[in-house]
Design a protein around this motif. Sequence first.
Motif, PDB file in Angstrom:
ATOM      1  N   VAL A 182      14.937  12.509   2.044  1.00 60.49           N
ATOM      2  CA  VAL A 182      15.276  13.651   2.386  1.00 60.49           C
ATOM      3  C   VAL A 182      14.542  14.215   3.407  1.00 60.49           C
ATOM      4  CG1 VAL A 182      16.038  16.140   1.884  1.00 60.49           C
ATOM      5  CG2 VAL A 182      16.615  14.327   0.286  1.00 60.49           C
ATOM      6  N   GLY A 183      14.870  14.430   4.618  1.00 62.93           N
ATOM      7  CA  GLY A 183      14.157  14.928   5.914  1.00 62.93           C
ATOM      8  C   GLY A 183      13.069  13.981   6.339  1.00 62.93           C
ATOM      9  N   GLY A 184      13.514  12.804   5.899  1.00 64.15           N
ATOM     10  CA  GLY A 184      12.539  11.584   6.444  1.00 64.15           C
ATOM     11  C   GLY A 184      11.781  11.246   5.512  1.00 64.15           C
ATOM     12  N   LEU A 185      11.426   9.817   5.761  1.00 63.19           N
ATOM     13  CA  LEU A 185      10.307   9.465   4.649  1.00 63.19           C
ATOM     14  C   LEU A 185       8.864   9.903   4.861  1.00 63.19           C
ATOM     15  CD1 LEU A 185       9.754   7.309   2.121  1.00 63.19           C
ATOM     16  CD2 LEU A 185       9.626   5.522   3.829  1.00 63.19           C
ATOM     17  N   ASN A 186       8.344  10.956   4.130  1.00 65.96           N
ATOM     18  CA  ASN A 186       7.544  11.508   4.666  1.00 65.96           C
ATOM     19  C   ASN A 186       6.199  12.108   3.198  1.00 65.96           C
ATOM     20  OD1 ASN A 186       8.629  13.772   3.528  1.00 65.96           O
ATOM     21  ND2 ASN A 186       9.328  14.308   5.642  1.00 65.96           N
ATOM     22  N   ASN A 187       6.847  11.526   2.086  1.00 64.03           N
ATOM     23  CA  ASN A 187       6.103  12.070   0.877  1.00 64.03           C
ATOM     24  C   ASN A 187       5.794  10.820   0.019  1.00 64.03           C
ATOM     25  OD1 ASN A 187       5.336  12.947  -2.034  1.00 64.03           O
ATOM     26  ND2 ASN A 187       5.661  14.982  -0.962  1.00 64.03           N
ATOM     27  N   SER A 188       4.435  10.385  -0.069  1.00 62.63           N
ATOM     28  CA  SER A 188       4.333   9.102  -0.919  1.00 62.63           C
ATOM     29  C   SER A 188       4.583   9.220  -2.071  1.00 62.63           C
ATOM     30  CB  SER A 188       2.871   8.943  -0.581  1.00 62.63           C
ATOM     31  OG  SER A 188       2.554   8.544   0.716  1.00 62.63           O
ATOM     32  N   GLU A 189       4.217  10.486  -2.837  1.00 57.22           N
ATOM     33  CA  GLU A 189       4.313  10.766  -4.212  1.00 57.22           C
ATOM     34  C   GLU A 189       6.024  10.610  -4.617  1.00 57.22           C
ATOM     35  OE1 GLU A 189       3.184  10.967  -8.205  1.00 57.22           O
ATOM     36  OE2 GLU A 189       1.873  10.723  -6.141  1.00 57.22           O
ATOM     37  N   ILE A 236       0.856  -1.263  -0.007  1.00 55.52           N
ATOM     38  CA  ILE A 236      -0.063   0.084  -0.174  1.00 55.52           C
ATOM     39  C   ILE A 236       1.031   1.352   0.049  1.00 55.52           C
ATOM     40  CG2 ILE A 236      -1.953   1.146   1.133  1.00 55.52           C
ATOM     41  CD1 ILE A 236      -2.801  -1.507   2.196  1.00 55.52           C
ATOM     42  N   ASP A 237       1.550   1.536   0.910  1.00 59.74           N
ATOM     43  CA  ASP A 237       2.077   2.815   1.025  1.00 59.74           C
ATOM     44  C   ASP A 237       3.434   2.635   2.240  1.00 59.74           C
ATOM     45  OD1 ASP A 237       2.923   5.353   1.371  1.00 59.74           O
ATOM     46  OD2 ASP A 237       1.198   5.971   2.564  1.00 59.74           O
ATOM     47  N   CYS A 238       4.524   2.827   1.723  1.00 58.51           N
ATOM     48  CA  CYS A 238       5.815   2.746   2.649  1.00 58.51           C
ATOM     49  C   CYS A 238       5.920   3.873   3.454  1.00 58.51           C
ATOM     50  CB  CYS A 238       7.108   2.786   1.780  1.00 58.51           C
ATOM     51  SG  CYS A 238       7.417   4.146   0.804  1.00 58.51           S
ATOM     52  N   SER A 243      14.329   3.837   5.416  1.00 56.20           N
ATOM     53  CA  SER A 243      15.130   3.343   4.175  1.00 56.20           C
ATOM     54  C   SER A 243      14.511   1.827   4.190  1.00 56.20           C
ATOM     55  CB  SER A 243      16.611   3.400   4.372  1.00 56.20           C
ATOM     56  OG  SER A 243      16.943   2.492   5.593  1.00 56.20           O
ATOM     57  N   LYS A 244      14.181   1.222   5.123  1.00 57.54           N
ATOM     58  CA  LYS A 244      13.772  -0.255   5.102  1.00 57.54           C
ATOM     59  C   LYS A 244      12.485  -0.222   4.400  1.00 57.54           C
ATOM     60  CE  LYS A 244      12.580  -4.087   7.907  1.00 57.54           C
ATOM     61  NZ  LYS A 244      12.497  -4.735   9.166  1.00 57.54           N
ATOM     62  N   MET A 245      11.571   0.429   4.862  1.00 59.14           N
ATOM     63  CA  MET A 245       9.903   0.395   4.261  1.00 59.14           C
ATOM     64  C   MET A 245      10.269   0.816   2.840  1.00 59.14           C
ATOM     65  SD  MET A 245       8.397  -0.769   6.654  1.00 59.14           S
ATOM     66  CE  MET A 245       9.630  -1.867   7.370  1.00 59.14           C
TER      67      MET A 245
END
Length: 496
Positions: free
Chosen positions: A454-461, A322-324, A394-396
């Motif tokens: 960059v800045g953490g995994l926070n943008n799904s697109e 679904i979404d990392c 990074s893992k997700m």
Amino acid sequence: MAKVNKASDLNTAASWVFAREAEDIPERIRDAVQELQESLKNGDINTVYFWYVHNMNEMNNPAVQEELNTVQVSAQKLVSAFVGDNSVKIVALEVGNNTIEKWYNNSNKRISIEDTLVVENNSQVLEIVEKNWKSCVTAVKGSWLRELYLRFEDDLFSGNPRNYLGAGKRKNKINLGIMNTVQKQPENFWAYNNGLTALVNDYELDEGEVTVKGITIINGAQSTGAIGAVENLEADFLVPIRFIVCNDPKIIEQIISNNNKQNEILPSDLRSNDTQQSRLRKEFEKYPQLYYSGGRRNSVVIRNKEVFDPYTVAQTLYAFHIDCVGAYNSKKDIWDNDKKYSNIFSDQLSAEHIIFVYSLGRAIDEYKIELKNKKDIRTSAEDGMLNYLSKRGSKMLLIYAISMSIESILGKKVLDPWRLKFNDSTDFDKLVSYWKEIIGIVLPFHTSLEAALVGGLNNSETAKNSCEKIRATVTSVRKALSSVLDSFARKVNVIM
């Protein structure tokens, strides 16, 4: 006199911890900083303390407190921006002789508040007297408890293992719920709340009126703090409470210990008996060397089995399908949110598919450890891969990238990715080794994924776009790596 420059160094520390990329942080503290950042992102930490510790009396240099106020304000802005909301509280504290002495005294004296207090209650009291203790049970007004907390704050919990932990959307949702009840359903507070236990030096009863001498709330700090955190009480309400008097230090310790042994109710507890979890537990019985609890907690020690953590199961499945970004940032919420939960734990999910995806997550963990253990013999390329795996999320992201590339990896159309499984799921260690070969092919292209971190995994697109680049790369090299990829594909059952 305490030096101001030492206090100002805390500002520098805050910017290093909360505003720098991982590669900019000195290697000797990098892992600790990343662990802190991960815990903040996951909502496991609700308060961060900055201490300026010295061996002098506090307040002998007002400039120190001014500097600490600056630290608190600036660090709060950094952490709120880092986390994305205001759920984490920052406290900057000067710890000198006075504070240390106070802490020492409190550690040896359970009741630090010695005031005599008239209790505003409901005039109904039940008293129980035993050989070593006595207790009266009553109901106090919420307004009285609120004023008590605002007056004494954390000193009210001197005998409690925990102070008030705050409230927020991510962590301490229970405390947020208590505040909501106080504001919107005060008439139901008595029915919803388990009540408080307070240790007092003595109490007096006079026709239903209770007067206590000294007080510490040893169970109920969260309820008390949540009531105190409400700005205004629209209506008063009653809170169950019992006051205990005991002069035996050993029994006092047992009273405190046994009043604070309740297990936290986790979202998985509330799901553990639903039909999907019962079915999956049954399916896992085919694999005696594996253990999946389905969210059910018990006292049995699991030995010589691969234990599948239910939260990690949900997280890896969510990242794979679904979404990392959601998987990384809302691990516990997958069990708590009805929609997210049903997206994962549906009739189509099998034990074999859980094993398929979970072994991928384990393979990434082991691959990272193997890179770390190489130390001085790591190549430059391996340094880059380890640096990638050391970044938050990074893992997700890698799980999602491999999922998006699965058709290229297998060399065939995958009509239903939820039905992917290994032909033989019995040897978990062997399955992990299969995935390591795939990681060894995909991970060297990690630079395509860097933008999403960059800045953490926070943008799904951004994550999706980065993973599409990995898919294109794997597709382009598939022919050259066909022997390895075909070998992996032969071990996977694919519904055509």
